[in-house]
Design a protein around this motif. Structure first.
Motif, PDB file in Angstrom:
ATOM      1  N   ALA A   1      -5.571  -1.854 -13.975  1.00 58.12           N
ATOM      2  CA  ALA A   1      -4.772  -0.623 -13.909  1.00 58.12           C
ATOM      3  C   ALA A   1      -4.743   0.032 -12.544  1.00 58.12           C
ATOM      4  N   ALA A   2      -5.691  -0.254 -11.664  1.00 56.22           N
ATOM      5  CA  ALA A   2      -5.822   0.497 -10.411  1.00 56.22           C
ATOM      6  C   ALA A   2      -4.563   0.462  -9.567  1.00 56.22           C
ATOM      7  N   TRP A   3      -3.986  -0.735  -9.385  1.00 58.43           N
ATOM      8  CA  TRP A   3      -2.791  -0.814  -8.548  1.00 58.43           C
ATOM      9  C   TRP A   3      -1.602  -0.109  -9.204  1.00 58.43           C
ATOM     10  N   ARG A   4      -1.600  -0.054 -10.512  1.00 59.41           N
ATOM     11  CA  ARG A   4      -0.519   0.638 -11.222  1.00 59.41           C
ATOM     12  C   ARG A   4      -0.605   2.148 -10.988  1.00 59.41           C
ATOM     13  N   TRP A   5      -1.833   2.690 -10.955  1.00 58.43           N
ATOM     14  CA  TRP A   5      -2.003   4.105 -10.653  1.00 58.43           C
ATOM     15  C   TRP A   5      -1.464   4.425  -9.265  1.00 58.43           C
ATOM     16  N   ILE A   6      -1.690   3.522  -8.315  1.00 52.99           N
ATOM     17  CA  ILE A   6      -1.266   3.758  -6.938  1.00 52.99           C
ATOM     18  C   ILE A   6       0.252   3.647  -6.798  1.00 52.99           C
ATOM     19  N   VAL A   7       0.854   2.682  -7.485  1.00 53.32           N
ATOM     20  CA  VAL A   7       2.299   2.457  -7.375  1.00 53.32           C
ATOM     21  C   VAL A   7       3.094   3.573  -8.019  1.00 53.32           C
ATOM     22  N   TRP A   8       2.581   4.115  -9.130  1.00 64.03           N
ATOM     23  CA  TRP A   8       3.365   5.075  -9.916  1.00 64.03           C
ATOM     24  C   TRP A   8       3.679   6.343  -9.130  1.00 64.03           C
ATOM     25  N   LEU A   9       2.730   6.862  -8.383  1.00 65.00           N
ATOM     26  CA  LEU A   9       2.919   8.155  -7.722  1.00 65.00           C
ATOM     27  C   LEU A   9       4.000   8.126  -6.644  1.00 65.00           C
ATOM     28  N   PRO A  10       4.036   7.137  -5.729  1.00 64.83           N
ATOM     29  CA  PRO A  10       5.119   7.123  -4.734  1.00 64.83           C
ATOM     30  C   PRO A  10       6.509   7.040  -5.354  1.00 64.83           C
ATOM     31  N   VAL A  11       6.626   6.291  -6.443  1.00 66.12           N
ATOM     32  CA  VAL A  11       7.930   6.213  -7.121  1.00 66.12           C
ATOM     33  C   VAL A  11       8.310   7.575  -7.687  1.00 66.12           C
ATOM     34  N   LEU A  12       7.330   8.276  -8.252  1.00 64.07           N
ATOM     35  CA  LEU A  12       7.589   9.618  -8.777  1.00 64.07           C
ATOM     36  C   LEU A  12       8.013  10.569  -7.662  1.00 64.07           C
ATOM     37  N   VAL A  13       7.352  10.468  -6.508  1.00 64.30           N
ATOM     38  CA  VAL A  13       7.726  11.295  -5.356  1.00 64.30           C
ATOM     39  C   VAL A  13       9.151  10.981  -4.918  1.00 64.30           C
ATOM     40  N   LEU A  14       9.524   9.707  -4.916  1.00 64.59           N
ATOM     41  CA  LEU A  14      10.882   9.322  -4.538  1.00 64.59           C
ATOM     42  C   LEU A  14      11.910   9.914  -5.497  1.00 64.59           C
ATOM     43  N   VAL A  15      11.596   9.925  -6.788  1.00 64.72           N
ATOM     44  CA  VAL A  15      12.514  10.504  -7.775  1.00 64.72           C
ATOM     45  C   VAL A  15      12.686  12.001  -7.533  1.00 64.72           C
TER      46      VAL A  15
END
Length: 276
Positions: A138-152
């Motif tokens: 799950a660790a890399w998924r936690w890291i990936v999710w936030l930048p995408v949310l910021v982009l949205v």
């Protein structure tokens, strides 16, 4: 007593005809959803405020202007609240104090970001009654999710305006983008343990809730923020934003949980396969 007996008979009839109501009620009452939503909102606030200062210090002017436009669109900012935000994002990145605060904000953001992602992942896992995913998975998924949310968030302004076409396109576009974001969020943070189709009801409900809150925020938030700033200063601004985040996070938490129940109950369970 007559009323409890009548109420009990009514509940029995509803559950007989609509078994999903019983499961939905039990899931909503047993999952401590309000507590989960409050924790999620707190983590979102702890991640977003320092991130704002990091943007102000290091992001290019065009990116800062885009973020300012999107935040104005999201909250309908006017008056003193708009001035406060403009002062943060439009300050010169060459200012040493600004760079220092931005560096601190970036460090705090990096430390708190995964906490926000983990809180969101736990909301999804509780909705589907799944155990915690292993850190290695799950660790890399936690890291990936936030930048995408910021982009949205960064693109909220153009999306709401339909990329120049107006609200007639912006409103359905906002709903479609939100549906895609919440569908992907669940699949990502659940580590692929639930296939895409069953996640759709929760994504649609979360998109409907967040889109409605996003569109009504511009009617309520400007007055609330200006009043809070006038009466309580920066503390009032913090409390108002945190209250709004709690409402949004509660809506998402309930939507994802209700969506999980609906996907596993008739008639949707005949069309949706839970296994990836």
């Amino acid at each position: 007593m007559v009323f409890p007996a009548w109420l009990e008979r009514l509940r029995g009839r509803v559950e007989q005809h609509f078994p999903v109501v019983s499961e939905l009620t039990a899931r909503l009452l047993s999952a401590n959803l309000l507590d989960a939503a409050t924790r999620l909102a707190a983590q979102a606030f702890l991640a977003s405020v320092p991130l704002l200062f990091a943007f102000a210090a290091f992001a290019p002017l065009a990116v800062r202007n885009q973020l300012l436009e999107s935040l104005r669109a999201m909250f309908g900012l006017t008056g003193q609240a708009n001035k406060e935000l403009s002062q943060v994002l439009e300050s010169s990145p060459d200012n040493s104090l600004n760079e220092t605060s931005g560096t601190i904000g970036l460090v705090v953001t990096l430390l708190s970001a995964t906490s926000f992602s983990r809180a969101m992942a736990r909301v999804c896992e509780r909705a589907w009654r799944l155990p915690r995913a292993g850190t290695r998975i799950a660790a890399w998924r936690w890291i990936v999710w936030l930048p995408v949310l910021v982009l949205v968030v960064l693109l909220q302004g153009p999306i709401r305006n339909g990329f120049g076409a107006g609200l007639w396109l912006g409103v359905p576009l906002l709903f479609l983008v939100s549906t895609g974001v919440w569908l992907w969020t669940q699949h990502l943070l659940l580590a692929g343990r639930v296939s895409w189709p069953p996640l759709l009801p929760g994504a649609v409900l979360a998109a409907a809730a967040t889109s409605a809150l996003a569109l009504t925020a511009s009617l309520y938030m400007p007055t609330a923020l200006d009043r809070a700033l006038h009466e309580y200063g920066s503390l009032g601004l913090v409390l108002t934003l945190l209250s709004w985040l709690i409402v949004v996070c509660a809506a998402v938490t309930f939507a994802v949980t209700i969506g999980a129940v609906l996907a596993e109950a008739p008639p949707l369970d005949r069309f949706l396969n839970r296994r990836p």
